[in-house]
Design a protein around this motif. Structure first.
Motif, PDB file in Angstrom:
ATOM      1  N   SER A   1      -4.865 -30.249   3.468  1.00 10.62           N
ATOM      2  CA  SER A   1      -4.358 -30.663   2.154  1.00 10.62           C
ATOM      3  C   SER A   1      -5.440 -31.471   1.440  1.00 10.62           C
ATOM      4  CB  SER A   1      -3.099 -31.519   2.307  1.00 10.62           C
ATOM      5  OG  SER A   1      -3.387 -32.695   3.029  1.00 10.62           O
TER       6      SER A   1
ATOM      7  N   THR B   1      -1.257 -35.984   4.584  1.00  9.19           N
ATOM      8  CA  THR B   1      -0.155 -35.032   4.711  1.00  9.19           C
ATOM      9  C   THR B   1      -0.264 -34.119   5.928  1.00  9.19           C
ATOM     10  OG1 THR B   1       0.107 -35.054   2.307  1.00  9.19           O
ATOM     11  CG2 THR B   1       1.151 -33.250   3.496  1.00  9.19           C
ATOM     12  N   THR B   2      -1.456 -33.632   6.226  1.00  9.04           N
ATOM     13  CA  THR B   2      -1.610 -32.653   7.310  1.00  9.04           C
ATOM     14  C   THR B   2      -2.325 -33.232   8.533  1.00  9.04           C
ATOM     15  OG1 THR B   2      -3.649 -31.838   6.278  1.00  9.04           O
ATOM     16  CG2 THR B   2      -1.595 -30.707   5.712  1.00  9.04           C
TER      17      THR B   2
END
Length: 202
Positions: A90, A95-96
């Motif tokens: 991302s 987020t990832t």
């Protein structure tokens, strides 16, 4: 009273993927590795956490596809044993990845941002970090970016065509806009000398 704030320096996407692209010729800080190393040395001297983040786009066949061999830190950057190296898919570094979990384990409250690109992954990570409750320092001079074409510009436009287009934003304009958007809302803006000096004096 000793300052108990725990600080982490994030080095975002300072990787060879960018250097193999044609637009790297127009980057505003070709010496980005040296600039980042100033912050890394200062952070290590203080005992701050240093986190390295690499952007990956698996299966794309492009510069960010790990199979192509360019998803590695730019020459001159050397993580030490124990310093996390995260791979994200991302734009922001949270987020990832398990970055927030790492910060929780280390009691991190303040985050220092450096890397590539100023207005993209660095700015997006700053906004998310701020929304997650961290105090964020954005060291613009330790970020880098390239001219930003207008969104209607064809994807196959050459660097020369992009630079000739009056709608293209220069790195100087991008930097100014990014600082305007972040300052006082999402981050404190500091120069390289200010941040390194603050760390070394504290």
């Amino acid at each position: 009273m000793e300052d108990m704030t725990q600080t982490a320096l994030i080095v975002i996407d300072v990787q060879e993927s960018f250097r193999v692209r044609p637009n790297w010729k127009a980057v505003n800080h070709p010496d980005i590795a040296d600039r980042v190393n100033v912050l890394v040395d200062a952070a290590r001297a203080k005992g701050d956490l240093v986190v390295w983040v690499l952007h990956t786009e698996p299966g794309t066949g492009g510069a960010f596809d790990p199979a192509e061999g360019h998803v590695r830190l730019i020459e001159g950057l050397e993580p030490r044993a124990g310093e996390p190296i995260l791979h994200k898919t991302s734009h922001n570094a949270f987020t990832t990845t398990n970055l927030q979990q790492i910060f929780t384990q280390h009691g991190i409250r303040e985050v220092v941002i450096s890397g590539i690109r100023t207005e993209q992954c660095c700015e997006t990570t700053t906004r998310v970090a701020s929304d997650l409750g961290y105090d964020v320092v954005f060291v613009t001079e330790a970020t880098a970016t390239t001219p930003l074409p207008h969104w209607t510009t064809p994807a196959d436009a050459t660097l020369e065509e992009i630079l000739a287009d009056p709608r293209t934003l220069s790195p100087e304009v991008i930097v100014e806009r990014t600082e305007y958007a972040l300052a006082g809302r999402f981050a404190t803006i500091r120069t390289l000398d200010e941040q390194a000096g603050l760390v070394l004096r504290s």
